[in-house]
Design an enzyme around this catalytic site. Structure first.
Site, short mmCIF file in Angstrom:
data_model
loop_
_atom_site.label_atom_id
_atom_site.label_comp_id
_atom_site.label_asym_id
_atom_site.label_seq_id
_atom_site.Cartn_x
_atom_site.Cartn_y
_atom_site.Cartn_z
CB CYS A 16 -4.13 3.37 12.39
SG CYS A 16 -2.53 4.49 12.09
CG HIS A 32 0.69 2.08 9.47
ND1 HIS A 32 0.30 2.65 10.79
CD2 HIS A 32 1.01 0.94 9.57
CE1 HIS A 32 0.51 1.42 11.59
NE2 HIS A 32 0.44 0.40 10.77
CG HIS A 89 2.15 -0.26 3.94
ND1 HIS A 89 2.49 0.98 4.25
CD2 HIS A 89 1.68 -0.52 2.62
CE1 HIS A 89 2.14 1.57 2.94
NE2 HIS A 89 1.75 0.91 2.23
CD GLN A 121 0.49 -2.66 -2.40
OE1 GLN A 121 -0.12 -3.35 -3.13
NE2 GLN A 121 0.92 -1.36 -2.69
CG PHE A 173 21.38 7.01 -23.24
CD1 PHE A 173 21.81 7.06 -24.35
CD2 PHE A 173 21.96 5.95 -22.43
CE1 PHE A 173 22.72 6.21 -24.92
CE2 PHE A 173 23.05 4.76 -22.93
CZ PHE A 173 23.22 5.26 -24.15
CD GLU A 174 19.54 6.26 -16.43
OE1 GLU A 174 19.23 7.53 -16.08
OE2 GLU A 174 19.88 5.32 -16.22
#
Ligand code: H2U
Length: 351
Positions: free
Chosen positions: A55, A164, A166, A168, A319-320
């Protein structure tokens, strides 16, 4: 045997950006659900929290006080995964124990001074400031680094550690796996067809008109044919831009509108602040900036985990994790849902 129907019969689909296949099993949509179902935590965020280090005017973990910012605010991450000046590892001849050098920097960009203003709740003008800041950072970091990754993790379920609004930005001295694999596939397509893969793909999607979520003269938003996350989307540049730094004012204005509408649709889908991990991919920068880049088209991908409600999410496990990605809802069904949702008015405004 009955005739093949993509909404009924299982099949596999090819992702030309990665060379990977995905299993589509639409018949499973009919199964009863007995998986995890949490109760949504509808936490009303305050505009300002004096304890939140993102903030305006608050002191961060490293003792530095944030300025009283009124638009976007960028700072170097106090806990960066990449540092600029570190010794390089020694070269190894052993094929099983290879290492490589890694240098870079990580930044955090606050989108807005108010903690309760996510992108769908911001005005197009405020979103334009976010895009302008993305471009500024990309240009500066791209001079020195091979890859600049702009990404937003939204929602605690996608690993976001701070509510907040945002994103990166990580910049690194090497081409990371995903862009490297993509670069390879885009280049091979370009060498074979003489055109950029995603330029061709966008044109074909516009003709087919089966997976479009929204579009304007500069941008196309689709659920890609090969999507693995239920409501995965791509924002694709329609003007042959290679990098985010190529955008002109009109393209930035239209992108702000597209981001607002797409994220509003996402929030309206399950009436919640829709979590996702999203990021931009374009041609490499730094030492690779002078290489031919005609095979690249600027695009963003959104990977949202939610499947059936604000609390029922998909996990890439079993499985994935061990074989290949699988989905139940087809890309066309997901696009149809998103296309018909309101993108102009956020659900919270109806209350
Ligand atoms: P995520 O919510 O996507 O984790 O991003 C928040 C980032 O903010 C996180 O990477 C940084 C964290 O390291 N941060 C600071 O740099 N300083 C602080 O005082 C708090 C958080």
């Amino acid at each position: 045997m009955s005739k093949f129907e993509a909404t009924e019969h299982q099949h596999t689909r090819f992702n030309p950006l990665t060379g990977q296949w995905i299993l589509v099993s639409p018949h499973r949509m009919k199964r009863p659900w007995s998986g995890q179902e949490e109760h949504p935590q509808q936490v009303e965020l305050a505009e300002f929290d004096p304890k939140n280090p993102l903030c305006p005017g608050v002191i961060r973990a490293n003792g530095v006080k944030n300025p009283a910012y009124t638009s976007t605010f960028v700072f170097t991450n106090d806990f960066p995964a990449l540092l600029e000046d570190v010794p390089l590892p020694p070269k190894s001849d052993d094929p099983l124990f290879q290492t490589g050098g890694a240098r870079g920097t990580c930044k955090v960009m606050c989108f807005h001074p108010k903690s309760n203003k996510t992108l769908p709740l911001m005005s197009p003008k405020e979103i334009r400031s976010v895009i302008d800041s993305w471009i500024k950072e990309y240009r500066e970091l791209g001079v020195k680094y091979t890859w600049v990754q702009i990404f937003e993790n939204k929602g605690a379920s996608m690993g976001c550690s701070n509510p907040h609004p945002h994103c990166q930005i990580w910049a690194c001295s090497f081409l990371p796996n995903e862009p490297r694999i993509k670069d390879d596939h885009l280049l091979r397509y370009y060498q074979t067809h003489g055109r950029a893969l995603l330029d061709d793909y966008a044109k074909k999607e516009l003709v087919k008109n089966e997976r479009i979520v929204l579009d304007n003269p500069d941008w196309l938003v689709v659920v890609p044919f090969w999507a693995s996350w239920p409501f995965e989307t791509m924002i694709i540049s329609r003007n042959g831009n290679r990098r985010i730094s190529d955008l002109n004012q009109q393209q930035i204005n239209n992108l702000a509108i597209v981001i607002k509408e797409l994220t509003t649709k996402y929030d309206n889908l399950f009436k919640c602040s829709f979590p996702y991990s999203m990021g931009w991919h374009g041609a490499p920068t730094g030492d690779l900036a002078t290489q031919p880049d005609g095979h690249w088209t600027l695009h963003a991908t959104y990977y949202p985990p939610l499947l059936r409600s604000a609390t029922v999410r998909k996990f890439m496990v079993g499985f994935e994790l061990l074989c290949q990605a699988q989905r139940d809802l087809t890309a066309e069904q997901a696009a149809d849902k998103l296309r018909h949702l309101c993108g102009k008015k956020h659900y919270s405004e109806h209350i």
